[in-house]
Design a protein around this motif. Structure first.
Motif: not given
Length: 621
Positions: A50-77
């Motif tokens: 459960s800890l692994i599942f929610w770490s992958l969900t909150l950090v990788v999926t929610l934080k990076y894939a959904i939020f931070i990847m919106r902050a692109d510098n002319k398409g670059e990250g």
């Protein structure tokens, strides 16, 4: 090619490059969690899953894939792109810009610690399968790992273009194998799927207390490589990476972790290596080969990332010039930096021979990753407020929520410092001191040139004495954006001669990753009696300057000169320090070493070597 076909191709390619690090975590992550000594029973297995599942969900999926990847510098990250965006939104506050630069550089230096540990722990964990498959061959684990890693670093000079073409099929097969092995074992204990309920994670942490806090330092091993989703966005784009993650990689990882959990419920003794024991006996040797190939690919991605970050740091002025070789005529992002490659190789060898096992190396892993994650969160918060203009409440919720998770991981990993966690901190500290020394020295050099600078109008007024006029064009490379460069004054003072046409050339690196050729050149004319021109060449921080090509663009812009009669004047500068120099004494020797060992501007800026005149200039800071 249709848009759908292009999207499919990019998604397929992203699987081969972006997810290598996080995709090889099942080799060691779950094993290291239980090595802390917690009981191996159904309740504790469900809690850990459960800890692994929610770490992958909150950090990788929610934080990076959904939020931070919106902050692109002319398409670059990546960390440099994120820092450039944050600086762009904070131009009105010098203190804020200094803070952003400092933490951005800290994040970048932590990345190098990760670049050393990832190849070592990944390849070692794969080759350690020999201990399960053929225990008598256990003594060969270290030699095989060193050989594989040595070969990986040696082939860097050849470029990764050809090898890269087979990355995607191998990694698709790898993730498919992870999923199949997981499902086969889950059939016997389907109750592991209950781990998606956060109750099990929360209850486990409360039940274990301090020990629950400690195991978070091992849980972070499951999310190493999360920042690669953002860093590689410029190569593949937002949609392909998201499609690959949500549609294939994320489910495959979960199925494998849940399969390992089911195996441990059935056979607690499988904790010695739950990943390899998922497979039937007939598949062990093929799995060993596949795992080694997957970890080599993961290591390749990290090494290439180190080259990319170094090049960006050089372009932005945070690092001395180094020899940069392009290994592909088609893909400009494929570069090879010999100095970085060999330093990484030696560091990785020392690491493998010192720690000797993936379990020992796991104690050094995590600090760099969690430190970089905190930097990403803070920079993203600045962007959310300054550029996206979210409400204060929403942006504060974003910051506080993810910082709590990041600091939980960081504080737990800080317990590893005495047993190996010190390593990435030492690497980051040394690199940060080198970078800040370089930045400080460049600032002093800029102030010196500003103090000595003479305007073109002032120079023309002073040219009253008889001067020899030389046929042709003189192109002077200048550091500063205005005024007459020192090398021109130096030439005038000693040779009492000027060319018919004077071009002062300055190369400017912008905060954008790329500048197209239509906006590359800016020309301004000075002087009444002589032809003085100021030419500025603009490049993005992911581009390399090419003066030969730029001179063609300059002529297309209307500045007429004969390249065969043009001479490039470059100052060969020697730096010394006054007794009362603002530079601290302990930094002076370091800056002199960095400055005098930086690669030649002739090679770095691709200046025609047969048209160069170098003049020695002494500078006292």
């Amino acid at each position: 090619m249709s848009k759908h076909q292009q999207l499919s191709r990019l998604t397929f390619g992203a699987i081969g490059v972006v997810f290598g690090d996080i995709g090889t975590s099942p080799l060691y992550a779950l094993k290291e969690v239980f090595h802390s000594g917690i009981p191996i029973d159904k309740f504790h297995v469900l809690g850990v899953l459960s800890l692994i599942f929610w770490s992958l969900t909150l950090v990788v999926t929610l934080k990076y894939a959904i939020f931070i990847m919106r902050a692109d510098n002319k398409g670059e990250g990546g960390i440099m792109a994120l820092m450039a965006l944050a600086l762009h939104g904070s131009r009105d506050s010098p203190k804020k810009m200094a803070f952003i630069t400092t933490i951005g550089l800290l994040g970048a230096t932590l990345f190098y610690g990760d670049s050393i540990i990832t190849p070592a722990i990944s390849v070692l964990s794969a080759v350690e399968g020999l201990q399960i498959i053929a225990p008598p061959l256990a003594a060969y684990v270290l030699p095989i790992a060193i050989t594989v890693l040595g070969g990986l670093f040696i082939i860097q000079a050849k470029g990764t273009g050809n090898v890269g073409r087979i990355f995607a099929p191998i990694m698709v097969f790898w993730f498919g194998s992870l999923a199949v092995m997981g499902v086969v074992n889950m059939i016997h204990h389907p109750e592991v799927l209950m781990a998606v309920n956060p109750y099990y994670a929360i209850h486990l942490l409360f039940e274990l207390g301090w020990e629950g806090f400690v195991i978070m330092g091992a849980i972070v091993l499951a999310i190493t490589g999360a920042e690669a989703l953002y860093a590689d966005m410029g190569h593949f784009g937002l949609k392909p990476i998201r499609y690959a993650w949500f549609g294939f990689v994320f489910p495959a990882l979960l199925l494998n972790y849940f399969g390992q959990g089911a195996l441990l419920i059935d056979r607690p003794d499988a904790i010695q290596n739950p990943f390899y024991l998922l497979a039937p006996n007939w598949a062990l040797y093929p799995l060993l080969i596949l795992s080694t190939m997957a970890t080599v690919i993961a290591s390749q991605a990290v090494i290439s990332g180190a080259f990319s970050v170094t090049r960006q740091a050089i372009q932005l002025g945070y690092c001395p010039r180094m020899n940069i070789l392009h290994t592909s005529d088609d893909e400009k992002g494929q570069v090879y930096i010999p100095a970085v490659n060999w330093l990484l190789m030696v560091s990785v060898f020392i690491l493998v021979l010192s720690f000797q096992s993936s379990s020992a190396l796991a104690s050094a892993y995590g600090i760099a990753v969690t430190g970089t994650m905190i930097v990403d969160t803070v920079l993203a918060y600045i962007i959310i407020q300054a550029l996206w203009q979210w409400s204060k409440t929403t942006s504060t919720v974003f910051l506080s929520s993810f910082l709590v998770i990041d600091f939980l991981f960081l504080s737990s990993n800080s317990l590893k410092i005495p047993t190996g966690g010190w390593l990435p901190l030492v690497v980051a500290t040394v690199l940060f001191l080198i970078i800040t020394t370089w930045i400080k020295g460049r600032a002093l050099l800029h102030d010196y040139l500003e103090e000595k600078h003479v305007l073109f109008e002032e120079l023309e007024k002073e040219l009253t004495e008889k001067l020899v006029t030389v046929e042709g064009t003189a192109i002077y490379l200048a550091r500063t954006l205005h005024g007459v460069p020192q090398v021109l004054l130096h030439n005038l003072e000693h040779n009492h001669a000027l060319h018919e046409q004077i071009i002062v050339l300055t190369i400017v690196t912008t905060e954008a990753p790329f500048v197209d050729e239509a906006h590359r050149v800016k020309i301004r004319k000075f002087g009444q009696n002589r032809e003085f021109y100021r030419v500025k060449l603009y490049y993005g921080f992911k581009q390399n300057a090419d003066v030969r090509r730029a001179m063609d663009l300059v002529r297309q812009e209307g500045l007429v000169f004969d390249p065969k009669k043009a001479s490039f004047f470059i100052g060969s500068e020697r730096v010394t320090f006054r007794m009362r120099s603002p530079m601290p004494p302990w930094r002076r020797g370091l800056f002199r070493f960095l400055f005098h060992n930086a690669s030649s501007p002739i090679e770095f800026f691709k200046i025609p070597v047969d048209r160069v005149v170098e003049l020695g200039i002494r500078i006292e800071l």
